[in-house]
Write a protein that holds these residues in place. Structure first.
Motif, PDB file in Angstrom:
ATOM      1  N   ALA A 104       0.756  -1.428   0.056  1.00 46.16           N
ATOM      2  CA  ALA A 104       0.049   0.086  -0.007  1.00 46.16           C
ATOM      3  C   ALA A 104       0.982   1.265   0.026  1.00 46.16           C
ATOM      4  O   ALA A 104       0.379   2.452   0.031  1.00 46.16           O
ATOM      5  CB  ALA A 104      -0.859  -0.018   1.193  1.00 46.16           C
ATOM      6  N   GLY A 105       2.134   1.154  -0.070  1.00 47.83           N
ATOM      7  CA  GLY A 105       2.904   2.521  -0.101  1.00 47.83           C
ATOM      8  C   GLY A 105       3.440   2.790   1.104  1.00 47.83           C
ATOM      9  O   GLY A 105       4.240   3.841   1.251  1.00 47.83           O
ATOM     10  N   LYS A 106       3.250   2.010   2.309  1.00 48.50           N
ATOM     11  CA  LYS A 106       3.823   2.328   3.674  1.00 48.50           C
ATOM     12  C   LYS A 106       5.112   2.334   3.788  1.00 48.50           C
ATOM     13  O   LYS A 106       5.723   1.035   3.484  1.00 48.50           O
ATOM     14  CB  LYS A 106       2.754   1.751   4.585  1.00 48.50           C
ATOM     15  N   ILE A 107       5.758   3.125   4.498  1.00 47.41           N
ATOM     16  CA  ILE A 107       7.283   2.948   4.960  1.00 47.41           C
ATOM     17  C   ILE A 107       7.158   2.230   6.365  1.00 47.41           C
ATOM     18  O   ILE A 107       6.399   2.474   7.216  1.00 47.41           O
ATOM     19  CB  ILE A 107       8.257   3.980   4.988  1.00 47.41           C
ATOM     20  N   LEU A 108       7.822   0.852   6.333  1.00 46.62           N
ATOM     21  CA  LEU A 108       7.724   0.276   7.856  1.00 46.62           C
ATOM     22  C   LEU A 108       9.262   0.227   8.518  1.00 46.62           C
ATOM     23  O   LEU A 108      10.106   0.265   7.977  1.00 46.62           O
ATOM     24  CB  LEU A 108       7.503  -1.164   7.465  1.00 46.62           C
ATOM     25  N   GLU A 109       9.158   0.434   9.694  1.00 49.53           N
ATOM     26  CA  GLU A 109      10.235   0.550  10.542  1.00 49.53           C
ATOM     27  C   GLU A 109      10.559  -0.735  11.228  1.00 49.53           C
ATOM     28  O   GLU A 109       9.813  -1.284  11.824  1.00 49.53           O
ATOM     29  CB  GLU A 109      10.214   1.384  11.645  1.00 49.53           C
ATOM     30  N   VAL A 110      11.642  -1.473  10.599  1.00 55.00           N
ATOM     31  CA  VAL A 110      12.136  -2.755  11.269  1.00 55.00           C
ATOM     32  C   VAL A 110      13.536  -2.816  11.655  1.00 55.00           C
ATOM     33  O   VAL A 110      14.217  -2.421  10.969  1.00 55.00           O
ATOM     34  CB  VAL A 110      11.951  -3.586  10.017  1.00 55.00           C
ATOM     35  N   ALA A 111      13.514  -3.231  13.033  1.00 56.39           N
ATOM     36  CA  ALA A 111      14.825  -3.163  13.600  1.00 56.39           C
ATOM     37  C   ALA A 111      15.620  -1.995  13.416  1.00 56.39           C
ATOM     38  O   ALA A 111      16.680  -1.963  13.171  1.00 56.39           O
ATOM     39  CB  ALA A 111      15.700  -4.395  13.357  1.00 56.39           C
ATOM     40  N   GLY A 112      14.956  -0.777  13.301  1.00 56.37           N
ATOM     41  CA  GLY A 112      15.624   0.476  13.396  1.00 56.37           C
ATOM     42  C   GLY A 112      15.692   0.847  11.975  1.00 56.37           C
ATOM     43  O   GLY A 112      16.190   2.168  11.830  1.00 56.37           O
ATOM     44  N   TYR A 113      15.283   0.296  11.137  1.00 61.92           N
ATOM     45  CA  TYR A 113      15.524   0.680   9.811  1.00 61.92           C
ATOM     46  C   TYR A 113      14.204   0.950   9.192  1.00 61.92           C
ATOM     47  O   TYR A 113      13.453   0.114   9.250  1.00 61.92           O
ATOM     48  CB  TYR A 113      16.367  -0.462   9.046  1.00 61.92           C
ATOM     49  N   GLU A 114      14.003   2.104   8.327  1.00 59.71           N
ATOM     50  CA  GLU A 114      12.668   2.560   7.849  1.00 59.71           C
ATOM     51  C   GLU A 114      12.569   1.978   6.468  1.00 59.71           C
ATOM     52  O   GLU A 114      13.640   2.535   5.277  1.00 59.71           O
ATOM     53  CB  GLU A 114      12.881   4.011   7.756  1.00 59.71           C
ATOM     54  N   LEU A 115      12.292   0.667   6.212  1.00 62.60           N
ATOM     55  CA  LEU A 115      12.122   0.213   4.828  1.00 62.60           C
ATOM     56  C   LEU A 115      11.241   0.860   3.937  1.00 62.60           C
ATOM     57  O   LEU A 115       9.940   0.586   4.013  1.00 62.60           O
ATOM     58  CB  LEU A 115      11.760  -1.308   5.259  1.00 62.60           C
ATOM     59  N   PRO A 116      11.652   1.197   2.782  1.00 64.27           N
ATOM     60  CA  PRO A 116      10.794   1.769   1.798  1.00 64.27           C
ATOM     61  C   PRO A 116      10.176   0.631   0.839  1.00 64.27           C
ATOM     62  O   PRO A 116      10.868  -0.392   0.660  1.00 64.27           O
ATOM     63  CB  PRO A 116      11.690   2.630   0.855  1.00 64.27           C
ATOM     64  N   PRO A 117       8.968   0.651   0.483  1.00 64.63           N
ATOM     65  CA  PRO A 117       8.138  -0.196  -0.415  1.00 64.63           C
ATOM     66  C   PRO A 117       9.005  -0.579  -1.582  1.00 64.63           C
ATOM     67  O   PRO A 117       8.947  -1.413  -2.124  1.00 64.63           O
ATOM     68  CB  PRO A 117       6.808   0.292  -0.589  1.00 64.63           C
ATOM     69  N   GLU A 118       9.711   0.313  -2.185  1.00 64.21           N
ATOM     70  CA  GLU A 118      10.314   0.200  -3.445  1.00 64.21           C
ATOM     71  C   GLU A 118      11.392  -0.623  -3.393  1.00 64.21           C
ATOM     72  O   GLU A 118      11.835  -1.481  -3.885  1.00 64.21           O
ATOM     73  CB  GLU A 118      10.633   1.522  -4.102  1.00 64.21           C
ATOM     74  N   LEU A 119      12.067  -0.487  -2.137  1.00 71.16           N
ATOM     75  CA  LEU A 119      13.363  -1.415  -1.750  1.00 71.16           C
ATOM     76  C   LEU A 119      12.791  -2.803  -1.648  1.00 71.16           C
ATOM     77  O   LEU A 119      13.505  -3.952  -2.044  1.00 71.16           O
ATOM     78  CB  LEU A 119      14.229  -0.693  -0.973  1.00 71.16           C
TER      79      LEU A 119
END
Length: 283
Positions: free
Chosen positions: A183-198
């Motif tokens: 849905a295009g949301k950036i998630l914070e995982v283990a201190g990293y902001e994971l962008p949907p494109e990556l």
């Protein structure tokens, strides 16, 4: 008679690119009259990069002592390079490797190879497939087999954190996290902001589909103990690559998975095996 250079520390510098600067360390070859070759080190993803810094430095120094130049580069949004992790993209990382190859190619006529660890190994393969000119060979340290499985494991770190914060009650699932990314949301995982494109780019990576012909590839797989064979998923890739006429050389090394251990760990056997395999006459 070649005169060895003193054991100098790596040279730090910032490499200028079209999208800011990349922090680099260059390990000069320790021979004044010969550079046997040059390598570009491609670090792994997320905290695996930090856990692996000591091993990367050990191997880089070993290569330098054997007469190789080694360039370590922090990719965009990683380490001390420009950009935020939430802005990182797979194609930007490939452009970083292009800039690294140009930098080292301007300084030596020796053959240039890639050395990638974990997800960095898949980045090395993908880059070599799209930009094969000027790449002599590839060293793979414990390559990720499936980007989809790797991303799922990474997302589970967030679920584990939620369980720690909220007790034993499971607050979500990897499916829900994947839906948020879709849905295009950036998630914070283990201190990293994971962008949907990556995340999407990683999700679509398959080692099976990244076979590279026309250059020698050394694959180093870490196993739990001597005599242990390849995992079935890795063996499928190896068999498929060989059928596809990839010049692949497999090496099994018993040691701890240093990129994932709780405490920083080393594997001298891996450094020794990698250096020996890449010396002239053994490639």
């Amino acid at each position: 008679m070649r005169a060895p250079l003193p054991d100098l520390p790596a040279e730090p510098f910032f490499l200028k690119t079209d999208q800011g600067t990349r922090f680099c360390l260059y390990h000069h070859p320790r021979f004044t009259h010969e550079c046997r070759g040059a390598l570009i080190y491609i670090h792994p993803f997320g905290d695996e990069m930090n856990k692996s810094r000591r091993m990367a430095a050990m191997q880089a120094r070993a290569f330098a002592a054997a007469g190789f130049g080694v360039l370590q580069i922090d990719l965009f949004g990683c380490g001390d390079s420009s950009g935020e992790f939430r802005e990182a993209r797979w194609n930007i990382w490939k452009q970083d490797l292009l800039a690294a190859r140009k930098w080292i190619g301007d300084r030596t006529k020796a053959p240039i190879s890639l050395w990638g660890l974990r997800l960095g190994a898949l980045l090395a393969l993908d880059f070599a497939r799209s930009s094969p000119q000027g790449i002599h060979g590839i060293i793979l340290w414990q390559p990720v087999i499936s980007g989809e499985s790797f991303l799922t494991q990474f997302l589970r770190l967030q679920l584990a954190n939620e369980m720690l914060v909220g007790g034993q009650e499971k607050k979500g699932s990897t499916h829900a996290l994947r839906s948020a990314l879709a849905a295009g949301k950036i998630l914070e995982v283990a201190g990293y902001e994971l962008p949907p494109e990556l995340a999407s780019a990683i999700d679509g990576l398959k080692a099976m589909e990244l076979a590279v012909r026309g250059m020698r590839i050394h694959w180093f797989e870490v196993v739990a103990e001597e005599g242990r064979g390849l995992p079935p998923s890795a063996k499928k890739v190896v068999d498929a690559w060989k059928q596809n006429e990839v010049d692949l050389h497999m090496h099994l090394v018993a040691c701890l998975p240093f990129w994932a251990t709780q405490e920083i760990s080393e594997c001298a056997a891996l450094v020794s095996a990698t250096t020996s395999a890449y010396l002239p006459g053994h490639e």
